[in-house]
Design a protein around this motif. Structure first.
Motif, PDB file in Angstrom:
ATOM      1  N   PHE B 365      22.406   0.928  -7.589  1.00  9.09           N
ATOM      2  CA  PHE B 365      22.135   2.325  -7.259  1.00  9.09           C
ATOM      3  C   PHE B 365      22.832   3.239  -8.267  1.00  9.09           C
ATOM      4  CE2 PHE B 365      22.385   6.323  -5.098  1.00  9.09           C
ATOM      5  CZ  PHE B 365      21.340   6.342  -4.189  1.00  9.09           C
ATOM      6  N   PHE B 368      21.349   2.772 -11.909  1.00 11.71           N
ATOM      7  CA  PHE B 368      20.017   3.355 -12.104  1.00 11.71           C
ATOM      8  C   PHE B 368      20.063   4.877 -12.067  1.00 11.71           C
ATOM      9  CE2 PHE B 368      17.638  -0.608 -10.340  1.00 11.71           C
ATOM     10  CZ  PHE B 368      18.051  -1.302 -11.461  1.00 11.71           C
ATOM     11  N   PHE B 369      20.881   5.395 -11.153  1.00  8.35           N
ATOM     12  CA  PHE B 369      20.987   6.849 -11.064  1.00  8.35           C
ATOM     13  C   PHE B 369      21.453   7.409 -12.412  1.00  8.35           C
ATOM     14  CE2 PHE B 369      22.504  10.993 -10.167  1.00  8.35           C
ATOM     15  CZ  PHE B 369      21.856  11.419  -9.026  1.00  8.35           C
ATOM     16  N   CYS B 409      27.853   8.337  -8.953  1.00 11.36           N
ATOM     17  CA  CYS B 409      26.652   8.459  -9.772  1.00 11.36           C
ATOM     18  C   CYS B 409      26.909   9.383 -10.962  1.00 11.36           C
ATOM     19  CB  CYS B 409      25.493   8.998  -8.937  1.00 11.36           C
ATOM     20  SG  CYS B 409      24.932   7.827  -7.702  1.00 11.36           S
ATOM     21  N   LEU B 581      12.265   4.392 -14.116  1.00  8.09           N
ATOM     22  CA  LEU B 581      13.568   4.652 -14.745  1.00  8.09           C
ATOM     23  C   LEU B 581      13.351   5.365 -16.077  1.00  8.09           C
ATOM     24  CD1 LEU B 581      15.386   1.233 -14.167  1.00  8.09           C
ATOM     25  CD2 LEU B 581      15.807   3.366 -12.978  1.00  8.09           C
ATOM     26  N   CYS B 626      16.340  11.609  -9.228  1.00  4.55           N
ATOM     27  CA  CYS B 626      17.098  10.374  -9.453  1.00  4.55           C
ATOM     28  C   CYS B 626      17.498   9.752  -8.125  1.00  4.55           C
ATOM     29  CB  CYS B 626      18.343  10.644 -10.288  1.00  4.55           C
ATOM     30  SG  CYS B 626      17.946  11.275 -11.909  1.00  4.55           S
ATOM     31  N   THR B 630      16.037   6.113  -7.314  1.00  5.74           N
ATOM     32  CA  THR B 630      16.936   4.953  -7.293  1.00  5.74           C
ATOM     33  C   THR B 630      16.930   4.381  -5.875  1.00  5.74           C
ATOM     34  OG1 THR B 630      19.151   4.154  -7.725  1.00  5.74           O
ATOM     35  CG2 THR B 630      19.015   6.375  -6.992  1.00  5.74           C
TER      36      THR B 630
END
Lengths: 163, 667
Positions: B365, B368-369, B409, B581, B626, B630
């Motif tokens: 998480f 990817f964020f 994040c 992404l 995002c 995510t």
């Protein structure tokens, strides 16, 4: 036909693309935010304290207009209109640019309206009945937003390679 | 870091001690009370009953009263709580203090009473105002409203619609009789009013003449004196009422000081409600009651120590396999992964005796964020904003989780931003270009400043790299999800399933990649392709074997084709889904760069203004995008590979407050 396009010129074709990108996206956003605004007035007449939540939801379908402007601006900028020496475009170049603008034209227009529906429903169902859960409504709108983003990315990628 | 082990509690205790026992359980906050599976209509269980609901009704009434009073205060004396004001603190003893509760209920009564008085005054005022409005058109007439004239010459109060021409009416009446006179008084929005003085012998012809003008009589029964006198009287009374209303309002505002007390009492009332609701899940005999419930195994000692102080008997046992679907789920996590429980809970609770997905999902998480956000400027704003909020407002629960999550994040966004050299998009490059500053760092072929060091990649120039990178990240996550599933299948004694499903697919996917990709790598040994082919064939063989063994019939030979189709399309679409992404990474950079360019066309000052507004907007849009995407990758693509949902969240009888922060005391 060929003569007609040659008369019009590549630049004008590119301008049709930019104009429709900005204009259609703005129409979509106006419709979308308008729908949410209507729904919000109903809720706000009863519970004025939910103004911020309604406003956030209303602002969401407004981004497509911005994406349209971003695409149009990006196009004008890469063509050199702001530096004072615009590139000379053949009819083929102009056509390529016009078609590159199609994703954001249609994606922006339709996704803004679809997102407006979701946001309006979120206002009248979630904000009115379970205001603490309104973030879930925002998330639902975020899912629709993605397709406007994809349209914008598609258009920009094509514009980058069209020139 | 896992799903907490639960134990089942069965408790028999004496009814006189019930209230005290329930309070003690609520304070301990570790037992979820369930309804025992006893059918009370069954004659075998005759003599058993449910506790009465009177207590619950009372608690709900009190809560309604207190909340109503708070609502009134919100309207007349709005609280000045800032976004960053932490909740006031209180101990449990303070929360459950009976005298304060009685005071609170009294104050709530006062507030509501004052509000009712105020409403009554407003209604009275509205009534008087209507009366005043009905008299206003007559105010120019110096005739008492109860004037009836004499027996031979009566006086009538009349009206005609406002559109009617009064002169025409007068002319018509004048033509019909000479024994009548009309005196116009005034008009309002719909009607014009006039006095008709007419000899009784001429009344018939007069009415006849007025009929086409739709004239009608106005009743002013109950009034004495002229309209102007009455209006003056009404004005006085309205003014007096307004003064009284002002006082009543001031009275409510003065009660604003009771807000904290009221809030604490609202919290207290909700504790009463939850305790009474839990009480209804008990089963009574004449002298005793039965409680059925669940508690985390780690709290057993604590609970037994507490129960030792009561006259009761209890049994605490491990759940049997049959009971697993009923066991409530509590997730236990460390500070890094705990904020993500909110996401798992929003999705669905895992089933008991499966894996807690949080610790597995949290790193992806965050990664990817940050990948999608990839901006040092945005990341720094996120980190500072959330850290400030956490330190200042000291939020609890969901808000705290959310803030901690965005904090992490934000750090990840800074990390990826460093790789792509993005600070509010290309803000610095544009700034240096406009100011003409020559800054050391990495410059592009045209000599323009790009970043302080050479970016590893940029989303706009290295689109293909970013695309492949996104899919590689996707493959990694999907493989991890499959590995978790393999582990779970082995643990639950289904190794065959694991080998013929996940492991077969590992072989197929890796084999295909090697067979096709191997020969394309320059300088790689040619055997690589052959190895890939062998692995691929192994996977392709394992798949139908599993299908046949599972279905225990030759039919499996057909169903495996379907399995294979499902698998291929599933893996293909799942991994392609990670292209989001790339899309979000690019969209963020493009929009930032468009805004930075937009202002820069017009000079330095417009550049700064447009960049600030545009980047703020972009940050907000990106936060939403995002977060949503995510989350989607975790919930659909990742959880889909191994997650078994179906658990119900653990909801113990506990003290849960909204307006105060409970300070834990030692029991």
């Amino acid at each position: 036909m060929v003569a007609f396009f040659e008369m019009v010129g590549g630049q004008a074709l590119a301008f049709i693309g930019f104009a429709l990108a900005v204009g259609l996206c703005c129409i979509g956003s106006a419709k979308g935010t308008g729908m949410v605004g209507e729904a919000a007035t109903g809720v706000l007449s009863e519970t004025p304290e939910h103004f911020t939540k309604c406003m956030i939801l209303q602002a969401l379908p407004g981004t497509q207009g911005l994406y349209g402007l971003a695409a149009g601006f990006f196009g004008l900028f890469t063509l050199g209109f702001f530096s004072g020496s615009p590139a000379q475009l053949t009819v083929g170049d102009g056509m390529a640019i016009l078609f590159a603008c199609v994703p954001i034209m249609l994606g922006g227009l339709l996704s803004a309206i679809a997102q407006g529906r979701v946001a309006a429903a979120s206002v009248s169902a979630i904000v009115a009945k379970k205001p603490d859960d309104y973030m879930k409504g925002v998330i639902m709108c975020g899912i629709v937003e993605f397709y406007a983003i994809l349209s914008l990315v598609g258009t920009i990628l094509m514009l980058m390679y069209a020139l | 870091m896992a799903i907490v082990k639960m134990k089942r509690l069965r408790l028999l205790a004496l009814r006189p001690e019930r209230e005290k026992l329930l309070r003690a359980l609520q304070s301990l906050g570790c037992v979820e009370i369930r309804e025992p599976a006893i059918d009370l209509s069954d004659p075998e269980w005759e003599g058993l009953a449910k506790p009465e609901a009177a207590g619950l009704e009372k608690a709900r009434e009190q809560s309604l009263l207190l909340n109503g009073a708070l609502d009134v205060l919100r309207r007349y004396a709005p609280a000045k709580d800032g976004l960053f004001t932490p909740l006031p603190q209180a101990t449990e003893a303070q929360l459950f203090e009976d005298r304060a509760y009685a005071d609170g209920l009294k104050a709530a009564g006062q507030v509501l009473e004052a509000e009712q008085a105020l409403a009554a005054k407003a209604a009275e005022r509205a009534k008087l105002q209507t009366q005043k409005a009905s008299l206003e058109p007559w105010s120019s007439l110096d005739v008492p409203l109860d004037e009836e004239g004499t027996a031979t010459v009566p006086v009538h109060f009349c009206s005609v619609p406002v559109k009617t021409s009064f002169a025409a009416l007068e002319a018509a009446v004048g033509q019909a009789t000479e024994l009548a006179q009309l005196i116009r008084a005034g008009s309002d929005r719909e009607l014009q009013y006039f006095l008709l003085i007419c000899h009784h012998s001429a009344l018939g012809s007069c009415n006849e003449a007025m009929r086409p003008f739709s004239a009608s009589r106005v009743t002013l029964r109950g009034w004495t004196g002229t309209a102007a006198e009455n209006i003056a009287l009404l004005d006085n009374r309205i003014a007096a009422l307004e003064r009284e209303a002002e006082q009543a309002r001031a009275g409510i505002t003065a009660l604003g000081g009771k807000r904290d007390l009221l809030r604490r009492c609202v919290d207290r009332a909700s504790q009463e409600i939850s305790r009474e609701e839990n009480k209804l899940r008990l089963i009574d005999t004449d002298a005793a009651f039965l409680m059925d419930g669940w508690l985390p195994a780690e709290n057993q000692g604590q609970l037994e120590k507490m129960l030792g102080g009561f006259n009761c008997a209890w049994e605490i046992a491990e759940p049997t396999k049959d009971e697993y679907p009923e066991v409530p789920i509590k997730l236990k996590n460390n500070p890094v992964t705990a904020p993500f429980t909110a996401i798992t809970e929003m999705y669905a609770m895992p089933a008991y005796d499966t894996v807690d997905p949080n610790p597995l999902m949290a790193p992806f998480f965050i990664l990817f964020f940050g990948f999608m956000m990839n901006d040092i400027g945005y990341g720094v704003l996120m980190v500072l904003g959330t850290a400030f909020f956490l330190a200042k407002a000291k939020p609890k629960g969901g808000m705290k989780n959310m803030m901690s999550m965005f904090f992490m994040c934000g750090i990840s966004s800074i990390f990826w931003g460093c790789l792509t050299g993005s600070f509010f998009g290309d803000f610095l490059a544009k700034l240096f270009e406009l100011t003409g500053a020559s800054v050391p760092g990495y410059h592009d072929a045209a000599g323009a400043f790009v970043w302080f060091w050479k970016p590893l990649f940029t989303p706009i120039n290295d689109t293909i790299t970013v695309m492949i990178g996104s899919m590689i990240l996707g493959v990694i996550q999907v493989f991890v999800g499959m590995a978790v599933s393999v582990e779970e299948k082995f643990r639950h004694g289904n190794p065959l399933d694991a080998v013929t499903q996940e492991i077969a697919w590992y072989c197929i996917l890796i084999g295909t990649a090697l067979a096709i990709g191997g020969p394309m790598i320059p300088g790689a040994p040619t055997a690589l392709g052959t190895v890939g082919l062998v692995v691929l064939v192994l996977g392709v063989v394992l798949l139908p074997v599993g299908s046949v063994l599972r279905s225990k019939s030759a039919l499996g030979a057909i169903t495996w084709l379907w399995d294979a189709y499902q698998g291929i399309s599933g893996y293909f679409s799942d991994i392609l889904s990670y292209l989001r992404l790339m899309a979000l990474m690019m969209a963020g950079s493009i929009i930032a760069s468009v805004f930075n360019t937009l202002g820069s066309v017009f000079g330095l000052v417009p550049f700064i203004i447009v960049a600030i507004i545009g980047n703020t907007l972009n940050l907000v849009l990106n936060l939403l995008g995002c977060y949503v995407h995510t989350m989607r990758l975790q919930c659909l693509e990742f959880f889909g590979r191994f997650y078994q949902d179906g658990g119900k969240a653990f909801r113990p009888l506990a003290v849960e407050t909204k307006y105060v922060d409970i300070l834990k005391e030692e029991h």
